[in-house]
Design a protein around this motif. Structure first.
Motif, mmCIF file in Angstrom:
data_model
loop_
_atom_site.group_PDB
_atom_site.id
_atom_site.type_symbol
_atom_site.label_atom_id
_atom_site.label_comp_id
_atom_site.label_asym_id
_atom_site.label_seq_id
_atom_site.Cartn_x
_atom_site.Cartn_y
_atom_site.Cartn_z
ATOM 1 N N THR A 1 2.804 2.552 -5.350
ATOM 2 C CA THR A 1 2.880 1.186 -4.839
ATOM 3 C C THR A 1 1.591 0.451 -5.168
ATOM 4 O O THR A 1 0.525 1.057 -5.303
ATOM 5 C CB THR A 1 3.127 1.159 -3.321
ATOM 6 N N THR A 2 1.673 -0.862 -5.299
ATOM 7 C CA THR A 2 0.506 -1.614 -5.753
ATOM 8 C C THR A 2 -0.668 -1.524 -4.772
ATOM 9 O O THR A 2 -1.811 -1.371 -5.201
ATOM 10 C CB THR A 2 0.872 -3.087 -6.006
ATOM 11 N N CYS A 3 -0.393 -1.616 -3.489
ATOM 12 C CA CYS A 3 -1.491 -1.559 -2.514
ATOM 13 C C CYS A 3 -2.112 -0.167 -2.461
ATOM 14 O O CYS A 3 -3.329 -0.024 -2.288
ATOM 15 C CB CYS A 3 -0.997 -1.982 -1.136
ATOM 16 N N ARG B 1 -2.216 1.903 -5.031
ATOM 17 C CA ARG B 1 -2.991 2.007 -6.271
ATOM 18 C C ARG B 1 -4.331 1.291 -6.150
ATOM 19 O O ARG B 1 -5.332 1.733 -6.727
ATOM 20 C CB ARG B 1 -2.196 1.413 -7.443
ATOM 21 N N SER C 1 3.887 -11.167 -5.736
ATOM 22 C CA SER C 1 4.798 -10.498 -4.792
ATOM 23 C C SER C 1 6.184 -11.119 -4.849
ATOM 24 O O SER C 1 7.206 -10.415 -4.788
ATOM 25 C CB SER C 1 4.247 -10.586 -3.365
ATOM 26 N N PRO D 1 -3.550 -3.902 -9.912
ATOM 27 C CA PRO D 1 -2.231 -3.264 -9.766
ATOM 28 C C PRO D 1 -1.059 -4.255 -9.789
ATOM 29 O O PRO D 1 -0.063 -4.040 -10.490
ATOM 30 C CB PRO D 1 -2.341 -2.546 -8.418
ATOM 31 N N ALA D 2 -1.175 -5.352 -9.050
ATOM 32 C CA ALA D 2 -0.078 -6.322 -9.011
ATOM 33 C C ALA D 2 0.081 -7.025 -10.350
ATOM 34 O O ALA D 2 1.203 -7.323 -10.783
ATOM 35 C CB ALA D 2 -0.308 -7.340 -7.899
ATOM 36 N N PHE E 1 1.838 -4.754 -12.783
ATOM 37 C CA PHE E 1 3.254 -4.707 -12.413
ATOM 38 C C PHE E 1 3.975 -5.978 -12.877
ATOM 39 O O PHE E 1 5.083 -5.918 -13.421
ATOM 40 C CB PHE E 1 3.389 -4.542 -10.904
#
Length: 215
Positions: free
Chosen positions: A11-13, A15, A113, A174-175, A178
């Protein structure tokens, strides 16, 4: 005793926290929290994280949630020499750092998001219905509007808070990766200084090591 990170590592958070640990060269142990079976909603977990989210940091009996708070804690305690946060008594540099952190949460993450929600979460959860193309287009436009400001900032300095890499930059990684992966690389690449900055983040040894460990 190694730091423990209770999380779903991809998950991004999660990571974001793992990236900070890698960058600060802090040994850590992952305690898997399987979101797919609702482990994050178990009473034993919610005692530690009352909102039932990931990640959760455990450090010698101390528990902390909220990924950005965790990252700042890691740098303050373990990241001496990394310069990922300015010194508290360097008032202007610290203010610019916090400004960049606030910009990320206010003008970047809401849009990445929203893109993830439309492109991924709706796809995997039929109850949410199909992608709302109009909402997706609006979110992409809002992200690019924010990146227009980033482009102006990065045309004058190497990083968001100045000429030194900080957590404020890492918070975007990370986000952003993605978002690019689900088809929106162009939203970054259309801005030359943003593209150069983000490529530099993707080439950090700490990020490459983290991604290699998850492949």
């Amino acid at each position: 005793m190694a730091v423990k990170v209770h999380c779903t590592p991809t998950t991004t958070c999660s990571r974001l926290v793992l990236l900070t640990l890698e960058h600060c060269k802090v040994p850590y142990e992952i305690v898997m929290v399987d979101l797919s079976v609702g482990a994050h909603m178990e009473p034993s977990y919610k005692k530690l994280h009352p909102f039932g989210k990931v990640p959760l940091l455990e450090d010698d009996g101390f528990y902390l949630y909220e990924s950005r708070a965790i990252c700042k804690y890691i740098v303050k305690k373990y990241g001496s020499g990394t310069n990922l946060m300015p010194a508290d008594d360097d008032f202007k540099s610290y203010a610019l750092f916090e400004q960049a952190c606030s910009v990320e949460q206010s003008y970047y993450i809401p849009h990445t998001s929203a893109i993830a929600f439309q492109k991924v979460y709706r796809f995997f959860d039929p109850e949410l219905g199909p992608t709302d193309e109009a909402a997706l287009i609006k979110s992409v436009a809002s992200l690019e509007e924010a990146l227009t400001v980033y482009e102006a900032t990065l045309s004058k300095q190497a990083y968001l808070a100045g000429d030194q890499l900080t957590l404020a930059d890492l918070f975007h990684l990370p986000a952003g990766v993605f978002t690019k992966k689900v088809g929106f690389s162009g939203s970054f690449d259309k801005f030359p200084h943003v593209a150069k900055w983000f490529t530099g983040l993707e080439n950090l040894e700490s990020w490459k090591k983290l991604i290699a460990s998850q492949s």
